[in-house]
Design an enzyme around this catalytic site. Structure first.
Site, PDB file in Angstrom:
ATOM      1  N   LYS A 188       0.861  -1.192   0.000  1.00  0.00           N
ATOM      2  CA  LYS A 188       0.000   0.000   0.000  1.00  0.00           C
ATOM      3  C   LYS A 188       0.894   1.237   0.000  1.00  0.00           C
ATOM      4  O   LYS A 188       1.872   1.305   0.725  1.00  0.00           O
ATOM      5  CB  LYS A 188      -0.856  -0.063   1.270  1.00  0.00           C
ATOM      6  CG  LYS A 188      -1.474   1.228   1.720  1.00  0.00           C
ATOM      7  CD  LYS A 188      -1.534   1.311   3.243  1.00  0.00           C
ATOM      8  CE  LYS A 188      -0.230   1.841   3.794  1.00  0.00           C
ATOM      9  NZ  LYS A 188      -0.313   2.507   5.077  1.00  0.00           N
TER      10      LYS A 188
ATOM     11  N   ASP B 251      -6.015  -0.326   8.463  1.00  0.00           N
ATOM     12  CA  ASP B 251      -5.708  -0.374   7.025  1.00  0.00           C
ATOM     13  C   ASP B 251      -6.309  -1.594   6.328  1.00  0.00           C
ATOM     14  O   ASP B 251      -6.184  -1.721   5.104  1.00  0.00           O
ATOM     15  CB  ASP B 251      -4.183  -0.408   6.809  1.00  0.00           C
ATOM     16  CG  ASP B 251      -3.556   0.963   6.953  1.00  0.00           C
ATOM     17  OD1 ASP B 251      -4.278   1.967   6.799  1.00  0.00           O
ATOM     18  OD2 ASP B 251      -2.337   1.026   7.212  1.00  0.00           O
TER      19      ASP B 251
END
Ligand code: C5P
Length: 290
Positions: free
Chosen positions: A11, A140
């Site tokens: 990410k 997340d």
């Protein structure tokens, strides 16, 4: 049934604006997130019980921690419990990415495990319900479940489709220092006793490289300064990437220490990554996922 394989791509926070601390201990955020080609890999096979094995170049970094604390195992047990599944799974995590590195790590692995187990166990669950389970594992996890360019608000629980991006290649560079997320947020709090609500400047589309450049110039990673203060090697990494030939923009991702630089070609990204490896840093180069 044969193995089910899911990738856990790195990410990248193109920007990360941090706001006030909430009552639940999380901060309000506004972030634009993209995913890189580099990533860990999750493989699951049918088995009577849930078990996890970790292999790959960064498996050693997880070795000191009890396996029960691994987010992949916790994700599997939570999904099993929440869905009343009776079967187990033999899970293999191939750890290709550095840990405590600001690129999703355990959250991306947990998200990939959830996706893989939904397929293995043939669980009938909506994306929204899976994201709610994911958020209980880590802030997340919902965006890592989506694994496409996304705008994230709240503490990570609100995930919306991000703007279309022009073709981009990223060099990811980690100066081989671990920066655990919690302490970096606490250093941010100490330096910002009364932060404002996080600004969300993401336009609905980024039509070309100039638009990407302008967005990066008009945004920041609020965790960069506290992370650099903790680990000055991050500052050296950023200087290296900002001087790379052909670089469009460079920034730290998440709470660090991984930094990324964006390029208009694989060749330019590969050159920046190779130069970083020459300095003893971990580096990878590949396309951003569309
Ligand atoms: O959810 P996760 O365990 O990945 O978060 C790690 C730490 O990062 C939290 O304990 C918290 O200190 C910090 N954090 C935060 N605000 C967020 C996300 C994470 O303060 N939105």
């Amino acid at each position: 049934m044969t193995a089910v394989i899911e990738r856990a791509p790195a990410k990248i926070n193109l920007f990360l604006h941090v706001g006030p601390l909430r009552a639940d201990g999380y901060h309000d955020l506004a972030s634009l997130i993209a995913f890189a080609a580099a990533g860990d890999v999750i493989e699951v096979r049918p088995s009577a019980a849930i078990a996890l094995a970790v292999e790959g170049p960064f498996a050693h970094a997880l070795a000191p921690f009890p396996i029960e604390t691994n987010l992949v195992l916790r994700a599997a047990k939570l999904l099993q419990r929440e869905t009343g599944t009776t079967g187990g799974a033999s899970i293999c995590l191939r750890k290709n990415l550095p840990v405590a590195a600001g690129v999703g790590g355990g959250s991306a692995d947990a998200a990939a495990a959830l996706r893989a187990l939904v397929r293995l166990w043939k669980v009938d669950i909506s994306h929204a319900a899976l994201a709610r389970i994911g958020f209980r594992l880590g802030a997340d996890v919902p965006v890592c479940l989506a694994a496409h360019p996304a705008r994230v608000t709240g503490a990570g629980e609100n995930v919306a489709r991000g703007p279309a991006l022009p073709p981009l290649w990223a060099a990811l560079v980690n100066p081989r220092v671990e920066t655990p997320t919690g302490p970096v947020f606490r250093a941010f709090d100490a330096a910002n006793p009364a932060p404002r609500a996080p600004r969300d400047p993401a336009p609905s589309r980024l039509s070309g490289y100039d638009a990407v450049r302008m967005l990066i110039a008009d945004s920041c990673n609020d965790l960069e300064a506290p992370a650099v203060a903790r680990a000055p090697a991050i500052g050296e990494t950023l200087a290296h990437l900002r001087a790379a030939p052909g670089v469009i923009a460079a920034r730290m991702s998440g709470s660090g220490a991984t930094c990324f630089a964006l390029f208009a070609s694989q060749a330019a990204a590969s050159r920046a990554a190779a130069a970083a490896r020459g300095r003893g840093w971990w580096a990878d180069a590949g396309a951003l996922l569309a």
